[in-house]
Design an enzyme around this catalytic site. Structure first.
Site, mmCIF file in Angstrom:
data_model
loop_
_atom_site.group_PDB
_atom_site.id
_atom_site.type_symbol
_atom_site.label_atom_id
_atom_site.label_comp_id
_atom_site.label_asym_id
_atom_site.label_seq_id
_atom_site.Cartn_x
_atom_site.Cartn_y
_atom_site.Cartn_z
ATOM 1 N N ASP A 131 -7.776 5.624 -15.232
ATOM 2 C CA ASP A 131 -7.730 6.067 -13.841
ATOM 3 C C ASP A 131 -9.097 6.305 -13.194
ATOM 4 N N CYS A 188 12.480 -8.756 -0.947
ATOM 5 C CA CYS A 188 12.662 -7.292 -0.798
ATOM 6 C C CYS A 188 11.500 -6.693 0.001
ATOM 7 N N CYS A 195 8.572 4.046 3.761
ATOM 8 C CA CYS A 195 7.375 4.909 3.843
ATOM 9 C C CYS A 195 7.367 5.689 5.156
ATOM 10 N N CYS A 211 -1.362 7.807 3.655
ATOM 11 C CA CYS A 211 -0.506 8.030 2.484
ATOM 12 C C CYS A 211 -0.388 9.527 2.152
ATOM 13 N N CYS A 238 3.611 11.669 -3.802
ATOM 14 C CA CYS A 238 4.811 11.156 -3.123
ATOM 15 C C CYS A 238 5.327 9.995 -3.956
ATOM 16 N N CYS A 245 12.607 1.533 -4.928
ATOM 17 C CA CYS A 245 12.361 0.201 -5.505
ATOM 18 C C CYS A 245 13.499 -0.204 -6.451
HETATM 19 C C1 B12 Z 1 -7.579 5.231 -5.107
HETATM 20 C C2 B12 Z 1 -6.254 5.411 -5.807
HETATM 21 C C3 B12 Z 1 -5.207 5.939 -5.066
HETATM 22 C C4 B12 Z 1 -5.307 6.174 -3.570
HETATM 23 C C5 B12 Z 1 -5.178 4.820 -2.855
HETATM 24 C C6 B12 Z 1 -4.105 3.922 -3.486
HETATM 25 C C7 B12 Z 1 -4.224 2.443 -3.171
HETATM 26 N N1 B12 Z 1 -3.096 1.768 -3.154
HETATM 27 O O1 B12 Z 1 -5.304 1.896 -2.990
HETATM 28 C C8 B12 Z 1 -4.130 7.161 -3.323
HETATM 29 C C9 B12 Z 1 -4.629 8.584 -3.396
HETATM 30 C C10 B12 Z 1 -3.382 6.985 -2.000
HETATM 31 C C11 B12 Z 1 -3.256 6.855 -4.527
HETATM 32 C C12 B12 Z 1 -1.898 7.097 -4.555
HETATM 33 C C13 B12 Z 1 -1.094 6.829 -5.647
HETATM 34 N N2 B12 Z 1 -1.503 6.491 -6.882
HETATM 35 CO CO1 B12 Z 1 -3.323 5.975 -7.284
HETATM 36 N N3 B12 Z 1 -4.998 5.302 -7.816
HETATM 37 C C14 B12 Z 1 -6.098 5.057 -7.165
HETATM 38 C C15 B12 Z 1 -7.130 4.430 -8.095
HETATM 39 C C16 B12 Z 1 -8.106 5.526 -8.534
HETATM 40 C C17 B12 Z 1 -7.892 3.246 -7.492
HETATM 41 C C18 B12 Z 1 -6.979 2.242 -6.774
HETATM 42 C C19 B12 Z 1 -7.749 1.157 -6.080
HETATM 43 O O2 B12 Z 1 -8.654 0.573 -6.638
HETATM 44 N N4 B12 Z 1 -7.395 0.847 -4.829
HETATM 45 C C20 B12 Z 1 -7.991 -0.261 -4.109
HETATM 46 C C21 B12 Z 1 -6.931 -1.362 -3.977
HETATM 47 C C22 B12 Z 1 -7.440 -2.543 -3.171
HETATM 48 O O3 B12 Z 1 -6.686 -1.848 -5.288
HETATM 49 P P1 B12 Z 1 -5.262 -1.649 -6.021
HETATM 50 O O4 B12 Z 1 -4.708 -0.322 -5.749
HETATM 51 O O5 B12 Z 1 -5.467 -2.029 -7.438
HETATM 52 O O6 B12 Z 1 -4.368 -2.690 -5.221
HETATM 53 C C23 B12 Z 1 -3.898 -3.919 -5.711
HETATM 54 C C24 B12 Z 1 -2.770 -4.411 -4.849
HETATM 55 O O7 B12 Z 1 -3.017 -4.047 -3.547
HETATM 56 C C25 B12 Z 1 -2.868 -5.908 -5.099
HETATM 57 N N5 B12 Z 1 -2.720 -6.740 -3.961
HETATM 58 C C26 B12 Z 1 -3.704 -7.196 -3.206
HETATM 59 N N6 B12 Z 1 -3.230 -7.984 -2.265
HETATM 60 C C27 B12 Z 1 -1.890 -8.047 -2.457
HETATM 61 C C28 B12 Z 1 -0.921 -8.751 -1.760
HETATM 62 C C29 B12 Z 1 0.411 -8.667 -2.165
HETATM 63 C C30 B12 Z 1 1.448 -9.443 -1.434
HETATM 64 C C31 B12 Z 1 0.764 -7.851 -3.266
HETATM 65 C C32 B12 Z 1 2.201 -7.744 -3.686
HETATM 66 C C33 B12 Z 1 -0.230 -7.128 -3.963
HETATM 67 C C34 B12 Z 1 -1.556 -7.252 -3.534
HETATM 68 O O8 B12 Z 1 -4.142 -6.190 -5.629
HETATM 69 C C35 B12 Z 1 -4.918 -5.033 -5.604
HETATM 70 C C36 B12 Z 1 -5.903 -5.129 -6.711
HETATM 71 O O9 B12 Z 1 -5.272 -5.132 -7.965
HETATM 72 C C37 B12 Z 1 -6.227 3.934 -9.271
HETATM 73 C C38 B12 Z 1 -6.874 3.981 -10.655
HETATM 74 C C39 B12 Z 1 -7.810 2.816 -10.861
HETATM 75 N N7 B12 Z 1 -8.970 3.104 -11.404
HETATM 76 O O10 B12 Z 1 -7.476 1.690 -10.566
HETATM 77 C C40 B12 Z 1 -5.005 4.890 -9.198
HETATM 78 C C41 B12 Z 1 -3.635 4.277 -9.479
HETATM 79 C C42 B12 Z 1 -3.534 2.986 -8.712
HETATM 80 N N8 B12 Z 1 -2.727 5.248 -8.896
HETATM 81 C C43 B12 Z 1 -1.626 5.420 -9.536
HETATM 82 C C44 B12 Z 1 -0.549 6.225 -9.106
HETATM 83 C C45 B12 Z 1 0.503 6.600 -10.133
HETATM 84 C C46 B12 Z 1 -0.467 6.624 -7.773
HETATM 85 C C47 B12 Z 1 0.748 7.249 -7.069
HETATM 86 C C48 B12 Z 1 2.072 6.608 -7.485
HETATM 87 C C49 B12 Z 1 0.761 8.778 -7.322
HETATM 88 C C50 B12 Z 1 1.860 9.516 -6.577
HETATM 89 N N9 B12 Z 1 3.103 9.469 -7.074
HETATM 90 O O11 B12 Z 1 1.617 10.146 -5.576
HETATM 91 C C51 B12 Z 1 0.417 6.959 -5.592
HETATM 92 C C52 B12 Z 1 1.003 5.616 -5.146
HETATM 93 C C53 B12 Z 1 0.694 5.253 -3.716
HETATM 94 C C54 B12 Z 1 0.779 3.763 -3.513
HETATM 95 N N10 B12 Z 1 1.851 3.257 -2.916
HETATM 96 O O12 B12 Z 1 -0.135 3.064 -3.967
HETATM 97 C C55 B12 Z 1 -1.567 4.547 -10.776
HETATM 98 C C56 B12 Z 1 -0.645 3.349 -10.487
HETATM 99 C C57 B12 Z 1 0.291 2.980 -11.620
HETATM 100 C C58 B12 Z 1 1.079 1.755 -11.232
HETATM 101 N N11 B12 Z 1 2.272 1.648 -11.789
HETATM 102 O O13 B12 Z 1 0.643 0.933 -10.470
HETATM 103 C C59 B12 Z 1 -3.105 4.167 -10.962
HETATM 104 C C60 B12 Z 1 -3.354 2.780 -11.533
HETATM 105 C C61 B12 Z 1 -3.700 5.268 -11.869
HETATM 106 C C62 B12 Z 1 -3.437 4.987 -13.330
HETATM 107 N N12 B12 Z 1 -4.471 4.768 -14.119
HETATM 108 O O14 B12 Z 1 -2.306 4.928 -13.775
HETATM 109 N N13 B12 Z 1 -3.977 6.279 -5.533
HETATM 110 S S1 SF4 Z 2 7.702 -2.952 -4.738
HETATM 111 FE FE1 SF4 Z 2 9.894 -2.657 -5.170
HETATM 112 S S2 SF4 Z 2 10.713 -1.891 -3.192
HETATM 113 FE FE2 SF4 Z 2 8.719 -2.818 -2.763
HETATM 114 S S3 SF4 Z 2 9.159 -4.924 -2.203
HETATM 115 FE FE3 SF4 Z 2 8.712 -4.921 -4.391
HETATM 116 S S4 SF4 Z 2 10.718 -4.749 -5.361
HETATM 117 FE FE4 SF4 Z 2 11.006 -4.135 -3.235
HETATM 118 S S1 SF4 Z 3 3.318 7.194 -1.693
HETATM 119 FE FE1 SF4 Z 3 2.201 6.736 0.190
HETATM 120 S S2 SF4 Z 3 2.759 4.597 0.573
HETATM 121 FE FE2 SF4 Z 3 4.312 5.387 -0.834
HETATM 122 S S3 SF4 Z 3 5.991 6.161 0.493
HETATM 123 FE FE3 SF4 Z 3 4.633 7.887 0.023
HETATM 124 S S4 SF4 Z 3 3.270 7.914 1.811
HETATM 125 FE FE4 SF4 Z 3 4.184 5.882 1.773
#
Ligand code: B12
Ligand code: SF4
Ligand code: SF4
Length: 383
Positions: A131, A188, A195, A211, A238, A245
């Site tokens: 993380d 889906c 959200c 978020c 949250c 999902c």
């Molecule tokens: C910053 C961060 C947050 C921030 C921003 C999240 C975000 N989505 O960017 C905040 C505080 C909001 C957050 C919230 C949560 N987080 Co967080 N967070 C992180 C952290 C530290 C960095 C994420 C990051 O690099 N973001 C930048 C974006 C660009 O990168 P990304 O998240 O990897 O996004 C990918 C997708 O967007 C995808 N993508 C890109 N383009 C597209 C297009 C399509 C069509 C699709 C489908 C995908 C896709 O590629 C990206 C790169 O891999 C990671 C740990 C880590 N070191 O990676 C944990 C991490 C992502 N978080 C985690 C968790 C558990 C959560 C929460 C569920 C906690 C909660 N219950 O409240 C929520 C989920 C919110 C959500 N819907 O994402 C877990 C996710 C586990 C998993 N199954 O994915 C991680 C991996 C921590 C861990 N080591 O387990 N988090």
């Molecule tokens: S992440 Fe889950 S709820 Fe969201 S589009 Fe994919 S299957 Fe549907």
């Molecule tokens: S975790 Fe963030 S993106 Fe997911 S439903 Fe809650 S507010 Fe929306």
């Protein structure tokens, strides 16, 4: 048995529900997504995040130039609590499922140690990430074939869903790589629709500044007025975009032995009024070992005030009026807002009293706004 297979077998025996291997070439696609989103301001508010980190986190060889493989690991976390439940004691808040046990950073690090030992015994270097390291956890997991990236941005593991936490071991060992899964969310879009804040601005694109997870966990200060009503009863994180999902609808129950690593569970739906009575010591005793500690007392009580304002049960007026004398202005100001949402003569009286003694300009503003929200005082009718 090859080292790759031996490591995978051991990882599963340790409770990891998915394990895979990928090479150490940079995660180019994820790097560009992270950099673009950072530049667009979608990750604004995270003081520890910046463009340098976005680029560096996409390069597994950054901290180990001779690294040959990334072992990506997913570990189950407790399942979410029901949205309703927990009888008596007034309104209750919700804590996100991943935070319900002992802090996952420590749990996963401890579980990874035997794998590190296996690599060290064979003379290989190994570096762990959980993380908060400079690593794109989801990108590593997706390329190692653990699951696919959902439209809610989470990694979805077939059979386990998204209720998993991710970790990696970067190693100098040349292991047998896996292939990414050829799966997607298809048509889906349930997460985008559920959200409440519109934080999922497109498929797989999250605006951190909307978020609830960001506001309730990461943000240290005042939560903007327009966000507060959207937070509902969440007081830490949250899970809405995961609860809806379909991949999470019928996942295999998490391995009970794996969950024991989290130790005693945090109450998933704590009584909000009771939370307002926590002082530094009682907060420490209750949450020091869990991820909830990250908000500190002021953050959690701020969140409890907002949740009480959203549940809007007038029985909570005395508890909120008590929070108007808290030492932390952050708590006093959000308690005032919540009283404004509850309204009624008792809330009005509490706010007027607070205003008569309050010195902090921001808290005074919140009290005045809340008094306006309560509406004009009832005029006694002439007999
Ligand atoms: C910053 C961060 C947050 C921030 C921003 C999240 C975000 N989505 O960017 C905040 C505080 C909001 C957050 C919230 C949560 N987080 Co967080 N967070 C992180 C952290 C530290 C960095 C994420 C990051 O690099 N973001 C930048 C974006 C660009 O990168 P990304 O998240 O990897 O996004 C990918 C997708 O967007 C995808 N993508 C890109 N383009 C597209 C297009 C399509 C069509 C699709 C489908 C995908 C896709 O590629 C990206 C790169 O891999 C990671 C740990 C880590 N070191 O990676 C944990 C991490 C992502 N978080 C985690 C968790 C558990 C959560 C929460 C569920 C906690 C909660 N219950 O409240 C929520 C989920 C919110 C959500 N819907 O994402 C877990 C996710 C586990 C998993 N199954 O994915 C991680 C991996 C921590 C861990 N080591 O387990 N988090
Ligand atoms: S992440 Fe889950 S709820 Fe969201 S589009 Fe994919 S299957 Fe549907
Ligand atoms: S975790 Fe963030 S993106 Fe997911 S439903 Fe809650 S507010 Fe929306």
């Amino acid at each position: 048995m090859s080292l790759t297979d031996a490591l995978k077998d051991r990882a599963r025996a340790l409770g990891f529900c998915a394990v895979g291997v990928t090479g150490t070439e940079p995660f180019h696609e994820a790097e560009s997504a992270a950099a673009t989103r950072t530049a667009e301001g979608l990750l604004d508010g995270l003081s520890w995040w910046n463009l340098t980190r976005a680029h560096a986190s996409a390069d597994p060889r950054r901290a180990m130039p001779d690294a040959r493989s990334v072992i990506a690991l997913a570990y189950p976390h407790p399942s979410p609590s029901p949205a309703v439940g927990g009888q008596g004691g007034g309104p209750r808040g919700r804590i996100a499922a991943y935070a319900l046990g002992h802090d996952y950073h420590e749990v996963l690090l401890e579980r990874m140690q035997p794998l590190i030992a296996m690599l060290h015994e064979r003379g290989y270097a190994a570096k762990t990430y959980v993380d908060h390291g400079w690593m794109l956890d989801r990108a590593a997991a997706a390329r190692a074939g653990l699951g696919w990236l959902g439209k809610n941005t989470n990694l979805l593991v077939p059979g386990a869903g998204s209720y998993v936490l991710l970790a990696e071991i970067v190693t100098s060992a040349a292991l047998q790589p896996d292939q990414p899964l050829k799966k997607s969310c298809g048509s889906c879009d349930a997460c985008l629709r559920i959200c409440p804040t519109g934080a999922l601005v497109g498929p797989g694109v999250l605006d951190n500044r909307r978020c609830i997870s960001f506001w309730t966990i990461e943000h240290r200060g005042v939560i903007p007025h327009e966000i507060r009503p959207l937070i509902g009863d969440w007081i830490f994180g949250c899970d809405l975009c995961q609860e809806v999902c379909p991949v999470n609808a019928r996942p295999a129950a998490p391995d009970p032995a794996a969950l024991t690593a989290y130790g005693p569970m945090v109450e998933p739906r704590p009584q909000l009024e009771e939370l307002l009575t926590l002082d530094e010591q009682t907060f420490r005793l209750r949450f020091r070992q869990s991820a909830v500690w990250r908000t500190r007392r002021t953050g959690l009580l701020r969140n409890a005030c907002i949740a009480l304002g959203n549940v809007a049960d007038r029985q909570s007026v005395p508890a909120l009026a008590g929070a108007l004398v808290d030492d932390a202005p952050l708590i006093r100001g959000h308690a005032a807002w919540a009283l404004g949402r509850l309204g009624g003569p008792a809330a009005r009286q509490g706010l007027a009293l607070a205003l008569s003694r309050e010195a902090d300009p921001w808290v005074r503003d919140e009290c005045e706004l809340a008094l306006l929200a309560c509406g004009p005082p009832a005029v006694p009718s002439a007999v």
